[in-house]
Design a protein around this motif. Structure first.
Motif, PDB file in Angstrom:
ATOM      1  N   UNK A 193       0.741  -1.231  -0.050  1.00  0.00           N
ATOM      2  CA  UNK A 193      -0.115  -0.105   0.139  1.00  0.00           C
ATOM      3  C   UNK A 193       0.955   1.156   0.083  1.00  0.00           C
ATOM      4  N   UNK A 194       2.021   1.289   0.712  1.00  0.00           N
ATOM      5  CA  UNK A 194       2.687   2.479   0.927  1.00  0.00           C
ATOM      6  C   UNK A 194       3.316   2.584  -0.472  1.00  0.00           C
ATOM      7  N   UNK A 195       3.691   1.465  -1.214  1.00  0.00           N
ATOM      8  CA  UNK A 195       4.270   1.586  -2.676  1.00  0.00           C
ATOM      9  C   UNK A 195       3.524   1.998  -3.673  1.00  0.00           C
ATOM     10  N   UNK A 196       2.097   2.144  -3.323  1.00  0.00           N
ATOM     11  CA  UNK A 196       1.474   2.665  -4.557  1.00  0.00           C
ATOM     12  C   UNK A 196       0.138   1.591  -4.750  1.00  0.00           C
ATOM     13  N   UNK A 197       0.110   0.548  -4.264  1.00  0.00           N
ATOM     14  CA  UNK A 197      -0.867  -0.361  -4.460  1.00  0.00           C
ATOM     15  C   UNK A 197      -2.061  -0.223  -3.786  1.00  0.00           C
ATOM     16  N   UNK A 198      -3.186  -0.452  -4.360  1.00  0.00           N
ATOM     17  CA  UNK A 198      -4.643  -0.213  -3.425  1.00  0.00           C
ATOM     18  C   UNK A 198      -4.818  -1.614  -3.033  1.00  0.00           C
ATOM     19  N   UNK A 199      -5.112  -1.752  -1.833  1.00  0.00           N
ATOM     20  CA  UNK A 199      -5.222  -2.947  -1.011  1.00  0.00           C
ATOM     21  C   UNK A 199      -6.354  -2.719  -0.131  1.00  0.00           C
ATOM     22  N   UNK A 200      -7.666  -3.665  -0.173  1.00  0.00           N
ATOM     23  CA  UNK A 200      -8.420  -3.453   0.654  1.00  0.00           C
ATOM     24  C   UNK A 200      -9.052  -4.700   1.168  1.00  0.00           C
ATOM     25  N   UNK A 201      -9.189  -5.185   2.651  1.00  0.00           N
ATOM     26  CA  UNK A 201      -9.833  -6.364   3.094  1.00  0.00           C
ATOM     27  C   UNK A 201     -11.178  -6.279   3.185  1.00  0.00           C
ATOM     28  N   UNK A 202     -11.827  -7.183   3.388  1.00  0.00           N
ATOM     29  CA  UNK A 202     -13.396  -7.411   3.296  1.00  0.00           C
ATOM     30  C   UNK A 202     -13.971  -6.804   2.108  1.00  0.00           C
ATOM     31  N   UNK A 203     -13.455  -7.126   1.125  1.00  0.00           N
ATOM     32  CA  UNK A 203     -14.065  -6.683  -0.089  1.00  0.00           C
ATOM     33  C   UNK A 203     -14.114  -8.198  -1.027  1.00  0.00           C
ATOM     34  N   UNK A 204     -15.338  -8.626  -1.377  1.00  0.00           N
ATOM     35  CA  UNK A 204     -15.377 -10.038  -2.136  1.00  0.00           C
ATOM     36  C   UNK A 204     -15.520  -9.672  -3.515  1.00  0.00           C
ATOM     37  N   UNK A 205     -15.154 -10.776  -4.121  1.00  0.00           N
ATOM     38  CA  UNK A 205     -15.312 -10.906  -5.790  1.00  0.00           C
ATOM     39  C   UNK A 205     -16.922 -11.491  -5.859  1.00  0.00           C
TER      40      UNK A 205
END
Length: 548
Positions: A193-205
């Motif tokens: 996330x700090x390196x620029x990725x968008x990361x999210x928990x509790x998000x389902x496909x």
């Protein structure tokens, strides 16, 4: 209530959701927030690729948070290579030893060197074991954690008094690594996330999105907290869902052939007095052919693991029969007087065992991991083990770059990329925390090892009014709940007690006692009303009473 200001690019979860809902076309969309998925996000972000990662539960809530906590080359595989002249096993160990070194170097605050003893009860075992150990040291080279050797019966019993003395001939002493798997996963996710990725928990496909040619071009996601649903576009989608990989592949193509079968593993935790005084013990073959180990971990004794066929379920239960099995083998294989009343915590995990459908001829069980590119362009990576997560991630990103015609700004650099907490970590940092913040020694040591060079941020929160212990018998403090909720994406009580603090993993009764205070702290930080607090309390109680 003291708060923790985001630093160094850290953003709260709602910012990640806003980015996911922005309509941006991502280079990579990674499904799965375990070791492999978070490793992929870190690698891809470091290369300058616009990367999104979603996890339907919490980071490390599945297999990656229920591991044996070992970073190992696989000395048992090398023994098999010697016995059967198996080159595949040889190369598997060689690569794992290389990855072991990078793993320990990149997360020095979360890892330790661990000595291990394997008792030998037959002289016939000695030549094979000795040859295997010699190769183990040669393959480790400059990356060795310590010289392996055969030790005599007397030394083995001195090092590990709980070994069964009857029939003991000698023992193997060797070294591998040990780590905190849940916190390592969080560190990977937050570094990405700090390196620029968008990361999210509790998000389902909810579904994969295909274009008219049948190529995967994105997905439909759903927020597990408020139920909102939206589409996201991506040039490449990577399936990093571990034991659930077949489920996602069938979402892509209902006719996809299975590539997995699942194996269950159960671990129990006992008081630290049950652990060997100097390292751990691994029994490579019990009377029913399974492996048994007892290791020191987080001040306690970690015991596991039974393995057998398993269904792939979200939160596998630890069955009473499996606990009884482990206790019985402890009493038979080691000189330990242990009973069910000594068990402080128990959890189960599901391990994916992979069959590669791309193999020529009949499908065979993969010893390492497999990467599969389906006709739609969906890339699946599964199998492997924690030790080789970095290599797996690198190979998956390489495959995605080729598939999507992507143009990374930089090459892979994860071999030497320290995770958050490890960059300025110093071994003597705990003493500095005691001197600067007047912390109790056990609390300072805990914060130092759990948060590395970020421990002062947690200590500052403690100094501003969140320094109380969550339980009198453990070093976890209220400031960690604030830090977890603000900078580590913890949303539920179990996110905190199981994966950020690991209290529930070592002492479930202590976690139950701490639960009301954790819910109160989270409720104050999030502005929960009485109904939400009651719902979160019930959810946490359900988790602490059942499968972690």
């Amino acid at each position: 209530m003291p708060r923790c200001d985001p630093r160094d690019g850290d953003t709260p979860r709602h910012d990640a959701l806003a980015a996911l809902q922005s309509g941006e076309v991502f280079d990579l969309l990674v499904i799965g927030g375990g070791a492999t998925g978070c490793g992929i996000a870190l690698d891809a972000a470091g290369r300058g690729l616009r990367t999104a990662l979603v996890e339907r539960f919490d980071f490390a809530e599945g297999t990656s948070g229920r591991s044996t906590k070992l970073v190992h080359g696989g000395v048992r595989y090398l023994e098999a290579a010697v016995r059967h002249l198996d080159s595949a096993q040889y190369h598997l160990v060689r690569d794992a030893l290389r990855e072991r070194w990078a793993f320990l170097a990149n997360a020095p605050h979360l890892c330790d060197r661990l000595s291990l003893i394997t008792p030998l009860y037959s002289w016939a075992e000695v030549p094979y074991v000795y040859a295997g150990l010699t190769l183990y040291d040669l393959l480790s080279g400059k990356r060795s954690l310590g010289r392996s050797r055969l030790i005599g019966r007397a030394e083995a019993l001195a090092r590990c008094p709980m070994l069964k003395a009857e029939g003991l001939k000698a023992a193997v002493l060797y070294y591998d690594g040990q780590f905190v798997d849940t916190r390592m996963t969080i560190a990977l996710a937050m570094t990405a996330r700090r390196d620029g990725a968008v990361v999210a928990n509790h998000v389902a496909l909810e579904a994969l999105i295909h274009d008219d040619a049948g190529t995967v071009v994105g997905a439909r996601l759903r927020d597990g907290l408020d139920g909102a649903s939206w589409p996201i576009a991506a040039k490449v989608v990577i399936n990093a869902t571990g034991p659930f990989a077949d489920h996602l592949r069938k979402m892509d193509d209902p006719g996809a052939k299975p590539i997995l079968r699942a194996s269950s593993g159960v671990h129990i935790v006992l008081e630290g007095r049950f652990a060997p005084p100097d390292g751990g013990v691994l029994i490579p073959k019990t009377d029913d052919g399974r492996v048994l180990f007892i290791l020191p971990w987080q001040g306690h004794a970690l015991v596991g693991t039974t393995e057998g066929e398993s269904e792939v379920v979200d939160h596998p239960p630890a069955k009473a029969v499996d606990v009884a099995y482990l206790l019985g083998h402890l009493r038979r294989s080691l000189a330990l007087d242990v009973s069910e009343g000594d068990v402080l915590s128990v959890w189960a995990g599901v391990r994916p065992l992979v069959f590669d459908p791309e193999a020529i001829g009949t499908a065979q069980l993969a010893r390492d991991h497999v990467i599969i590119e389906d006709p739609s362009g969906l890339i699946t990576i599964t199998g492997g083990k924690w030790t080789t997560y970095r290599k797996m991630a690198e190979q998956a990103v390489d495959r995605a770059v080729a598939r999507g015609g992507l143009a990374p700004a930089r090459p892979c650099a994860t071999v030497s990329r320290k995770v958050i907490g490890g960059e300025a970590f110093k071994k003597d940092g705990a003493a500095a925390l005691v001197g600067r913040f007047a912390l109790a020694g056990d609390i300072a040591r805990h914060l130092h090892r759990a948060y590395g060079d970020r421990a002062p941020l947690v200590a500052e929160l403690a100094a501003r009014g969140a320094g109380a212990r969550l339980h009198p018998d453990h070093p976890h403090i209220e400031a960690e709940v604030v830090y977890a909720a603000t900078l580590e994406a913890a949303e539920h009580g179990a996110d905190v007690l199981v994966r950020r603090l690991t209290l529930a993993l070592v002492d479930r009764a202590a976690a139950r006692a701490a639960a009301p205070r954790v819910i109160a702290l989270l409720g104050d930080l999030r502005g929960w009303d009485a109904a939400r607090r009651a719902a979160e309390t019930a959810l946490l109680d359900e988790r602490l009473s059942g499968s972690l």
